[in-house]
Design a protein around this motif. Structure first.
Motif, PDB file in Angstrom:
ATOM      1  N   SER A   1       1.069 -33.762  -2.643  1.00  0.00           N
ATOM      2  CA  SER A   1       1.627 -34.906  -3.345  1.00  0.00           C
ATOM      3  C   SER A   1       2.238 -35.927  -2.399  1.00  0.00           C
ATOM      4  O   SER A   1       2.773 -35.589  -1.345  1.00  0.00           O
ATOM      5  N   GLY A   2       2.198 -37.187  -2.811  1.00  0.00           N
ATOM      6  CA  GLY A   2       2.919 -38.235  -2.116  1.00  0.00           C
ATOM      7  C   GLY A   2       4.180 -38.622  -2.855  1.00  0.00           C
ATOM      8  O   GLY A   2       4.941 -39.473  -2.409  1.00  0.00           O
ATOM      9  N   VAL A   3       4.402 -38.002  -4.014  1.00  0.00           N
ATOM     10  CA  VAL A   3       5.557 -38.298  -4.858  1.00  0.00           C
ATOM     11  C   VAL A   3       6.739 -37.444  -4.404  1.00  0.00           C
ATOM     12  O   VAL A   3       6.573 -36.308  -3.960  1.00  0.00           O
ATOM     13  N   MET A   4       7.956 -37.956  -4.531  1.00  0.00           N
ATOM     14  CA  MET A   4       9.149 -37.224  -4.112  1.00  0.00           C
ATOM     15  C   MET A   4       9.615 -36.299  -5.232  1.00  0.00           C
ATOM     16  O   MET A   4      10.550 -36.606  -5.984  1.00  0.00           O
ATOM     17  N   GLY A   5       8.965 -35.140  -5.348  1.00  0.00           N
ATOM     18  CA  GLY A   5       9.421 -34.124  -6.284  1.00  0.00           C
ATOM     19  C   GLY A   5      10.327 -33.121  -5.591  1.00  0.00           C
ATOM     20  O   GLY A   5      10.657 -33.236  -4.411  1.00  0.00           O
ATOM     21  N   GLY A   6      10.725 -32.084  -6.335  1.00  0.00           N
ATOM     22  CA  GLY A   6      11.610 -31.066  -5.769  1.00  0.00           C
ATOM     23  C   GLY A   6      10.993 -30.345  -4.587  1.00  0.00           C
ATOM     24  O   GLY A   6      11.659 -30.083  -3.580  1.00  0.00           O
TER      25      GLY A   6
ATOM     26  N   LEU B   1      11.160 -32.656  -1.553  1.00  0.00           N
ATOM     27  CA  LEU B   1      12.514 -32.777  -1.009  1.00  0.00           C
ATOM     28  C   LEU B   1      12.873 -31.545  -0.182  1.00  0.00           C
ATOM     29  O   LEU B   1      13.505 -31.652   0.871  1.00  0.00           O
ATOM     30  N   SER B   2      12.453 -30.384  -0.665  1.00  0.00           N
ATOM     31  CA  SER B   2      12.730 -29.152   0.074  1.00  0.00           C
ATOM     32  C   SER B   2      11.931 -29.101   1.373  1.00  0.00           C
ATOM     33  O   SER B   2      12.444 -28.674   2.413  1.00  0.00           O
ATOM     34  N   LEU B   3      10.668 -29.529   1.331  1.00  0.00           N
ATOM     35  CA  LEU B   3       9.864 -29.570   2.549  1.00  0.00           C
ATOM     36  C   LEU B   3      10.454 -30.551   3.554  1.00  0.00           C
ATOM     37  O   LEU B   3      10.448 -30.292   4.767  1.00  0.00           O
ATOM     38  N   LEU B   4      10.988 -31.650   3.074  1.00  0.00           N
ATOM     39  CA  LEU B   4      11.560 -32.653   3.957  1.00  0.00           C
ATOM     40  C   LEU B   4      12.679 -32.062   4.820  1.00  0.00           C
ATOM     41  O   LEU B   4      12.792 -32.367   6.012  1.00  0.00           O
ATOM     42  N   GLU B   5      13.500 -31.179   4.230  1.00  0.00           N
ATOM     43  CA  GLU B   5      14.585 -30.558   5.000  1.00  0.00           C
ATOM     44  C   GLU B   5      14.025 -29.704   6.144  1.00  0.00           C
ATOM     45  O   GLU B   5      14.585 -29.676   7.244  1.00  0.00           O
ATOM     46  N   VAL B   6      12.908 -29.009   5.889  1.00  0.00           N
ATOM     47  CA  VAL B   6      12.313 -28.149   6.921  1.00  0.00           C
ATOM     48  C   VAL B   6      11.717 -28.978   8.043  1.00  0.00           C
ATOM     49  O   VAL B   6      11.959 -28.725   9.230  1.00  0.00           O
ATOM     50  N   VAL B   7      10.929 -29.982   7.686  1.00  0.00           N
ATOM     51  CA  VAL B   7      10.242 -30.752   8.732  1.00  0.00           C
ATOM     52  C   VAL B   7      11.220 -31.593   9.550  1.00  0.00           C
ATOM     53  O   VAL B   7      10.961 -31.898  10.712  1.00  0.00           O
ATOM     54  N   LYS B   8      12.345 -31.973   8.965  1.00  0.00           N
ATOM     55  CA  LYS B   8      13.364 -32.691   9.742  1.00  0.00           C
ATOM     56  C   LYS B   8      13.872 -31.819  10.887  1.00  0.00           C
ATOM     57  O   LYS B   8      14.116 -32.293  11.992  1.00  0.00           O
ATOM     58  N   ALA B   9      14.018 -30.506  10.604  1.00  0.00           N
ATOM     59  CA  ALA B   9      14.505 -29.590  11.638  1.00  0.00           C
ATOM     60  C   ALA B   9      13.437 -29.291  12.680  1.00  0.00           C
ATOM     61  O   ALA B   9      13.742 -29.093  13.859  1.00  0.00           O
ATOM     62  N   LEU B  10      12.156 -29.275  12.258  1.00  0.00           N
ATOM     63  CA  LEU B  10      11.065 -28.934  13.174  1.00  0.00           C
ATOM     64  C   LEU B  10      10.403 -30.167  13.789  1.00  0.00           C
ATOM     65  O   LEU B  10       9.441 -30.018  14.544  1.00  0.00           O
TER      66      LEU B  10
END
Length: 823
Positions: A447-452, A455-464
């Motif tokens: 998805s390109g939409v900001m679903g739940g 948002l959770s994946l975003l936290e992981v990739v920010k760290a990696l």
């Protein structure tokens, strides 16, 4: 021998000099030379070699190795393999390895080379050294030494799986019968014979506990000196004030018996238990948990330490060789309730001793644990925090170094004039961490939409960030969010697969196959540059499973759905089962409910499923703490004086917004705020909602806000957050967000919701789909400010402690690294 007393003669400092040319330990000039032993030199440099089984992580045996190196900082190190990424505990020293280091897949499958390990350890050439120190739990003590060398072996245990744990090892490895079982038994028989034979070449044994000392005597018929492993007690500070909960913390594997501890507390609902850790037994443990048992999963060191300090007692049910966590708890001033076998008998002072630090129970049963808990609760003041701390200090790093160096000095004549070097500690290694610094991850999302899920994946990739590439099958706000964080993103054309739906809607088969093939080809090309494929959604998992097969990369699916007929069509469920067999290496579930449903559908083994609760940042909500609610309502064009009940999710039948609207009919003094839009062909449902509003005269009391970027502001603008799903919710991100917004939460009692809300404590629960029950609960909240305040306080505490982003990100990263390394 009383190991609580250290001989002053053994530890008294003596001057030491170093040979400028070779910078090795030397005896003090003028010191009385000891009698020679098998040709050992009495003066001059003494060369030391340290042998370790394998170097792949930083765990208990490596903590001991670290301090042995501190005792002999000029020693050379040997090991079967060395795949360490963080070498600080070895002071950056290089390691001489065996031929196994270069064998195929040795980094991840080194244990598979067990039959070759005796040969490999014997090929390590230590003939140039005067003293050989082996740190052995497998084969290190089998290194070949000559008659003029002194070999001291610090034994963590004789090879467990070859001796008393053979039958358990075969059973866990599913090798109880058949040709593979016969081969395994022959190999273990060979290992036992080799193990006994090589014990004869050891001059002196050191055991890490009396328990292991007895094992050494039984297996090798040799005596051993007991020197307890080092525990970093200085990292744990004394806490005199205790909270009203018990704690257990461990890797969740069968012999740790965490499930028994949870079962015991389930039968004592008046007593609270906190469980920290994860592992293969997580599902078994969660299945036995009751509302008084909080399962926190994996937590970083600072969280573990905080709970150890505040717990009224630490519960430990394993039969361990030593048990570092037991000592760490006592270092915090926390007494221990432990199974009365193994190393705990040596690290805990029983209630019948002077200055007691804990209580023992006699059997690994729930009844026995309950009896010990009740005994402890009768008079917890018997166990003084200061006594616990004093007992723990017997196992300090300083104590270990002094004891071990003193033993080596007394055993090696040429070292009898030497002293323990002044330590210059390396950068601190506070806890075991996965070797993930070089981890390369391909993350894929449909998805390109900001679903739940996004948002959770975003936290992981920010760290990696620097080590992850993201592939999306659609463009949209999510790509922009990733770009803002500096994450590499590719958007692939999904073709006809864009029309595939959970409930079974599919495009023509030819177009679907063409779309899948195109996505697989593009994903394979990118996967070959990565170590692991991390699939974040169901369609991404299908592409990832196939691509992983072609690219030869393991695939981890982050499961964020309950895979049941209520959520998925029969074709989609069949595809999930097929993918589980085809190419999934591991599954991360966002709740125990999601994990159970997946295991029931696919018969996936528990060892390949881990539960990691979604991590949700408190920052957006904290930033609004001082913003008046009136300002937020004015911004969103919401009425200032109304009692607002907010619903936050995409508009979909199973999300149950219609139930909230039905409750509004029953509560005419309330307003509903619907934040979200139809995403996946669900426009008809939105139309029905608007029709219901019109036909029931709710136009002025129902506010459709559509999709909103600033969910935190919307939540802080309402009075109550309602979660109304009519089928089991996999997790319930909105619930945690509501808690972080400091709003009381009402949710449907099903699925992952029951793992977040403790009914009446940090939120309220209703029967799914029951509009009357929801209306009554909302009316109670509206009329009871004290209840709202209490739920808000407890809810916020739950959200921060249990669903923080740090534990979430570290948990996911650790699993990805473990799978990538084939552990």
């Amino acid at each position: 021998m009383n190991h609580d007393i250290v001989e002053e003669d053994l530890l008294r400092p003596t001057p030491v000099t170093r040979d400028a040319g070779r910078d090795l330990i030397t005896t003090t000039p003028g010191a009385k030379p000891p009698a020679k032993r098998r040709g050992a030199r009495s003066v001059g440099p003494v060369r030391v070699a340290i042998i370790h089984d394998w170097l792949v992580t930083y765990a208990g045996a490596e903590r001991v190795l670290e301090q042995i190196v501190a005792c002999f900082p000029e020693a050379d190190i040997f090991s079967l393999v060395d795949f360490l990424d963080d070498r600080t505990f070895l002071r950056g020293k290089s390691v001489t390895t065996s031929f196994i280091q270069k064998l195929p897949k040795a980094r991840t499958k080194y244990r598979s080379y067990l039959p070759l390990m005796p040969l490999a350890i014997e090929q390590l050439d230590v003939s140039a050294y005067d003293v050989v120190i082996s740190s052995s739990h497998a084969v290190a003590k089998g290194v070949l030494t000559g008659p003029d060398q002194v070999h001291i072996s610090y034994v963590h245990s004789p090879i467990r799986y070859a001796w008393d744990l053979q039958h358990q090892y075969l059973q866990q490895s599913k090798l109880t019968s058949g040709p593979k079982s016969a081969l395994a038994r022959m190999i273990l028989h060979y290992m036992r014979n080799w193990d006994i034979r090589t014990s004869n070449s050891v001059d002196a044994f050191v055991a890490n506990s009396e328990f292991i000392s007895r094992r050494i005597h039984k297996v090798y018929q040799r005596d051993s000196e007991v020197i307890f492993p080092p525990v970093d007690v200085e990292s744990f500070s004394l806490c005199e004030e205790k909270d009203d909960f018990y704690l257990t913390a461990s890797r969740m594997v069968p012999y740790k018996k965490i499930d028994l501890i949870v079962e015991a507390f389930a039968r004592m609902p008046e007593r609270k238990l906190v469980v920290i850790g994860d592992g293969p037994d997580m599902q078994k443990v969660r299945a036995k948990a009751t509302p008084n048992v909080q399962i926190m999963g994996y937590q970083p060191f600072n969280v573990l330490r905080d709970h150890m300090r505040r717990a009224k007692a630490f519960v430990f049910a394993a039969e361990e060789d030593f048990g570092i966590s037991v000592v760490e708890a006592q270092a915090c001033g926390t007494p221990v309730i432990a199974y009365g076998k193994g190393g705990a008998l040596e690290t805990v002072r029983d209630q019948y001793e002077s200055h007691p630090t804990g209580i023992f129970f006699n059997e690994q049963t729930a009844d026995s644990i309950i009896g010990a808990i009740e005994d402890f609760a009768d008079d917890p003041t018997r166990f003084r925090p200061a006594d616990c701390r004093a007992n723990a200090e017997r196992f300090s790093i300083r104590h270990f170094r002094e004891r071990f160096f003193g033993f080596v000095r007394e055993t090696v004549p040429a070292l009898q004039g030497a002293t323990l070097p002044v330590d210059e500690p390396p950068a601190k290694v506070s806890e075991p961490k996965p070797a993930s610094s070089a981890l390369r991850v391909l993350a894929i999302d449909q998805s390109g939409v900001m679903g739940g899920a996004e948002l959770s994946l975003l936290e992981v990739v920010k760290a990696l960030k620097a080590r992850v590439q993201v592939v999306l099958f659609d463009d949209g706000p999510f790509r922009m969010a990733l770009h803002r964080e500096g994450v590499a993103v590719d958007v692939l054309d999904p073709g006809a697969t864009r029309d595939i739906r959970k409930q079974g809607g599919t495009p023509p088969i030819a177009k679907a196959v063409k779309g899948v093939a195109s996505l697989v080809r593009a994903t394979v090309a990118r996967a070959r540059q990565s170590d692991v494929i991390y699939a974040n959604t169901q369609r991404a998992m299908v592409i990832g499973a196939i691509a992983g097969r072609f690219a030869g990369r393991p695939v981890v699916w982050h499961l964020r759905d309950i895979v049941s007929p209520e959520h998925f069509g029969s074709k989609q469920l069949a595809i999930i089962k097929w993918c589980a067999k085809l190419g999934l290496a591991h599954v991360i579930a966002n709740s125990a409910a999601s994990a159970r449903a997946f295991a029931e559908l696919t018969s996936f083994g528990d060892k390949r499923i881990d539960v990691v609760f979604n991590g949700i940042s408190a920052a957006p909500f904290s930033a609004l703490r001082d913003t008046p609610q009136s300002v937020l309502r004015a911004r969103l064009k919401l009425p200032q004086d109304a009692f607002l009940v907010g619903s936050f999710s995409r508009l979909a039948q199973w999300k149950g917004q219609h139930v909230l609207l039905e409750a509004m009919v029953l509560n005419p003094q309330m307003h509903a705020v619907l934040v979200g839009a139809p995403l996946f062909g669900e426009d008809a449902y939105e139309a029905r909602l608007r029709e219901f509003v019109a036909s029931n005269g709710l136009q002025g009391r129902v506010h459709f806000l559509g999709f909103q970027d600033d969910v935190a502001a919307c939540m802080c603008a309402v009075d109550v957050v309602a979660h109304t799903s009519i089928t089991p919710e996999p997790f319930g991100r909105v619930i945690v967000e509501g808690m972080l917004a400091r709003r009381p939460v009402v949710a449907a009692r099903a699925g992952g919701v029951v793992e977040i809300i403790d009914d009446g404590v940090n939120g309220l629960m209703c029967t799914p789909g029951d509009a009357h029950a929801l209306a009554d609960t909302l009316a109670e909240l509206r009329s009871d400010q004290a209840l709202r305040d209490r739920l808000v306080a407890q809810g916020y505490q739950t959200a921060v402690r249990k669903f923080g982003t740090q534990a979430y990100v570290e948990g996911v990263e650790r699993i990805l690294a473990t799978v990538a390394n084939g552990v």
